[in-house]
Write a protein that holds these residues in place. Structure first.
Motif, PDB file in Angstrom:
ATOM      1  N   SER A   7       0.855  -1.185   0.000  1.00  0.00           N
ATOM      2  CA  SER A   7       0.000   0.000   0.000  1.00  0.00           C
ATOM      3  C   SER A   7       0.887   1.229   0.000  1.00  0.00           C
ATOM      4  O   SER A   7       2.035   1.187   0.413  1.00  0.00           O
ATOM      5  CB  SER A   7      -0.924   0.014   1.223  1.00  0.00           C
ATOM      6  N   ASP A  12      -4.076  13.336   1.298  1.00  0.00           N
ATOM      7  CA  ASP A  12      -4.937  13.754   0.203  1.00  0.00           C
ATOM      8  C   ASP A  12      -4.336  14.995  -0.452  1.00  0.00           C
ATOM      9  O   ASP A  12      -4.062  15.990   0.228  1.00  0.00           O
ATOM     10  CB  ASP A  12      -6.337  14.072   0.742  1.00  0.00           C
ATOM     11  N   GLY A  34     -10.798  13.745   5.908  1.00  0.00           N
ATOM     12  CA  GLY A  34     -10.252  13.299   4.631  1.00  0.00           C
ATOM     13  C   GLY A  34      -8.760  13.506   4.513  1.00  0.00           C
ATOM     14  O   GLY A  34      -8.275  13.975   3.489  1.00  0.00           O
ATOM     15  N   ILE A  37      -5.310   9.726   1.251  1.00  0.00           N
ATOM     16  CA  ILE A  37      -5.953   9.241   0.038  1.00  0.00           C
ATOM     17  C   ILE A  37      -6.781   8.010   0.415  1.00  0.00           C
ATOM     18  O   ILE A  37      -6.459   7.286   1.365  1.00  0.00           O
ATOM     19  CB  ILE A  37      -4.928   8.913  -1.063  1.00  0.00           C
ATOM     20  N   PRO A  38      -7.887   7.727  -0.294  1.00  0.00           N
ATOM     21  CA  PRO A  38      -8.789   6.636   0.113  1.00  0.00           C
ATOM     22  C   PRO A  38      -8.111   5.279   0.257  1.00  0.00           C
ATOM     23  O   PRO A  38      -8.412   4.531   1.188  1.00  0.00           O
ATOM     24  CB  PRO A  38      -9.838   6.635  -0.994  1.00  0.00           C
ATOM     25  N   ALA A  39      -7.201   4.940  -0.651  1.00  0.00           N
ATOM     26  CA  ALA A  39      -6.549   3.629  -0.574  1.00  0.00           C
ATOM     27  C   ALA A  39      -5.732   3.486   0.698  1.00  0.00           C
ATOM     28  O   ALA A  39      -5.700   2.409   1.314  1.00  0.00           O
ATOM     29  CB  ALA A  39      -5.663   3.415  -1.804  1.00  0.00           C
ATOM     30  N   ALA A  41      -6.253   5.145   3.573  1.00  0.00           N
ATOM     31  CA  ALA A  41      -7.175   5.056   4.704  1.00  0.00           C
ATOM     32  C   ALA A  41      -7.754   3.652   4.826  1.00  0.00           C
ATOM     33  O   ALA A  41      -7.861   3.099   5.931  1.00  0.00           O
ATOM     34  CB  ALA A  41      -8.289   6.085   4.544  1.00  0.00           C
ATOM     35  N   ALA A  42      -8.122   3.044   3.695  1.00  0.00           N
ATOM     36  CA  ALA A  42      -8.674   1.697   3.716  1.00  0.00           C
ATOM     37  C   ALA A  42      -7.644   0.682   4.190  1.00  0.00           C
ATOM     38  O   ALA A  42      -7.977  -0.255   4.941  1.00  0.00           O
ATOM     39  CB  ALA A  42      -9.185   1.328   2.326  1.00  0.00           C
ATOM     40  N   PRO A 182     -15.445   4.383  11.156  1.00  0.00           N
ATOM     41  CA  PRO A 182     -16.523   4.738  10.228  1.00  0.00           C
ATOM     42  C   PRO A 182     -17.884   4.702  10.903  1.00  0.00           C
ATOM     43  O   PRO A 182     -18.138   3.881  11.787  1.00  0.00           O
ATOM     44  CB  PRO A 182     -16.415   3.671   9.142  1.00  0.00           C
ATOM     45  N   ASN A 210     -10.803   8.430   8.682  1.00  0.00           N
ATOM     46  CA  ASN A 210      -9.834   9.131   7.834  1.00  0.00           C
ATOM     47  C   ASN A 210      -9.745  10.615   8.206  1.00  0.00           C
ATOM     48  O   ASN A 210      -9.870  11.500   7.350  1.00  0.00           O
ATOM     49  CB  ASN A 210     -10.196   8.964   6.354  1.00  0.00           C
ATOM     50  N   SER A 211      -9.530  10.878   9.483  1.00  0.00           N
ATOM     51  CA  SER A 211      -9.445  12.258   9.960  1.00  0.00           C
ATOM     52  C   SER A 211      -8.181  12.450  10.783  1.00  0.00           C
ATOM     53  O   SER A 211      -7.590  11.490  11.300  1.00  0.00           O
ATOM     54  CB  SER A 211     -10.666  12.597  10.823  1.00  0.00           C
TER      55      SER A 211
END
Length: 249
Positions: A7, A12, A34, A37-39, A41-42, A182, A210-211
């Motif tokens: 990963s 962001d 946010g 980046i989403p990836a 955070a996941a 979440p 994601n904060s």
């Protein structure tokens, strides 16, 4: 996501630290949604579910702070667990008390000990120029040079009482909390609360996914009790930004 997967952890690119700086300078704290980046955070969120080796952090009174492996705690006879819980409740009447699960990520990285790879990558990232430069702009302070990290897991009944993070000789400038919870409901508790001198809560941040929460040290704060009906763990990566690394590193 497995430990063998790869990963990339990155902020962001839409974040503008210059725009955040005036708010931080005014209040000495800030909530940034946010942040990754989403990836990334996941991947970090998945690491919480997959990581092993969790220890329960328990405060039993002044100078009696324990990190007990969860499996060791669960293996104790019921009367011994009840005794520890009674001492913990008594300790909560002190100036400081806590009860939560933890992984000492930066200790594992510095000592080359086993830990979920993504968590180690997250620790490397908060020590990187990408994150430290972001923090320096947000805070308007060029001193942050190093960071430590702990993964925290708050389950129902877990809490962290009021304290200000100041500790002689540790050169803590700012505290940070990277949230990975979440769909958290405010009435589940686990809020990061900032306490006024008169004892009132001046502001509180609900756990979110994601904060980044960042605040100046010292500053009285606490994590409110997680309600017994909370439907998920409160997951966060947390630590301090220092003006220098410890001498042992």
């Amino acid at each position: 996501m497995s430990d063998a997967a790869t990963s990339t952890i990155a902020l962001d690119p839409g974040l503008n630290p210059q725009r955040l700086q005036p708010v931080f300078k005014q209040f000495g704290r800030l909530h940034v949604p946010g942040v990754f980046i989403p990836a990334a955070a996941a991947a970090i969120a998945g690491a919480f579910d997959e990581a092993s080796g969790w220890k329960r952090s328990i405060h039993l009174g002044p100078g009696q702070d324990l990190d007990v492996p969860i499996e060791n705690l669960e293996a104790l006879p019921a009367e011994r667990r009840a005794e520890i819980e009674a001492r913990m409740r008594a300790g909560s009447r002190d100036v400081f008390s806590c009860l939560f699960d933890a992984l000492r990520v930066s200790d594992a990285l510095d000592r080359n000990e086993p830990m979920h790879r993504v968590l180690l990558d997250a620790c490397r990232f908060v020590r990187s120029s990408a994150f430290l430069d972001f923090v320096r702009v947000v805070t308007g302070d060029n001193r942050p040079m190093w960071a430590d990290m702990m993964a925290s897991r708050y389950l129902p009944g877990h809490f962290l009482t009021t304290h200000d993070d100041e500790q002689a000789g540790h050169d803590r400038l700012y505290a940070y909390v990277l949230g990975f919870s979440p769909q958290w409901r405010t009435d589940w508790g686990g809020l990061l609360m900032f306490i006024d001198p008169d004892g009132h809560v001046s502001e509180a941040y609900t756990p979110t996914f994601n904060s980044l929460n960042i605040f100046r040290v010292p500053q009285p704060h606490a994590v409110s009790l997680v309600a017994h009906f909370a439907q998920a763990p409160r997951h966060a990566l947390t630590g301090w930004l220092h003006g220098r690394p410890p001498a042992k590193c």
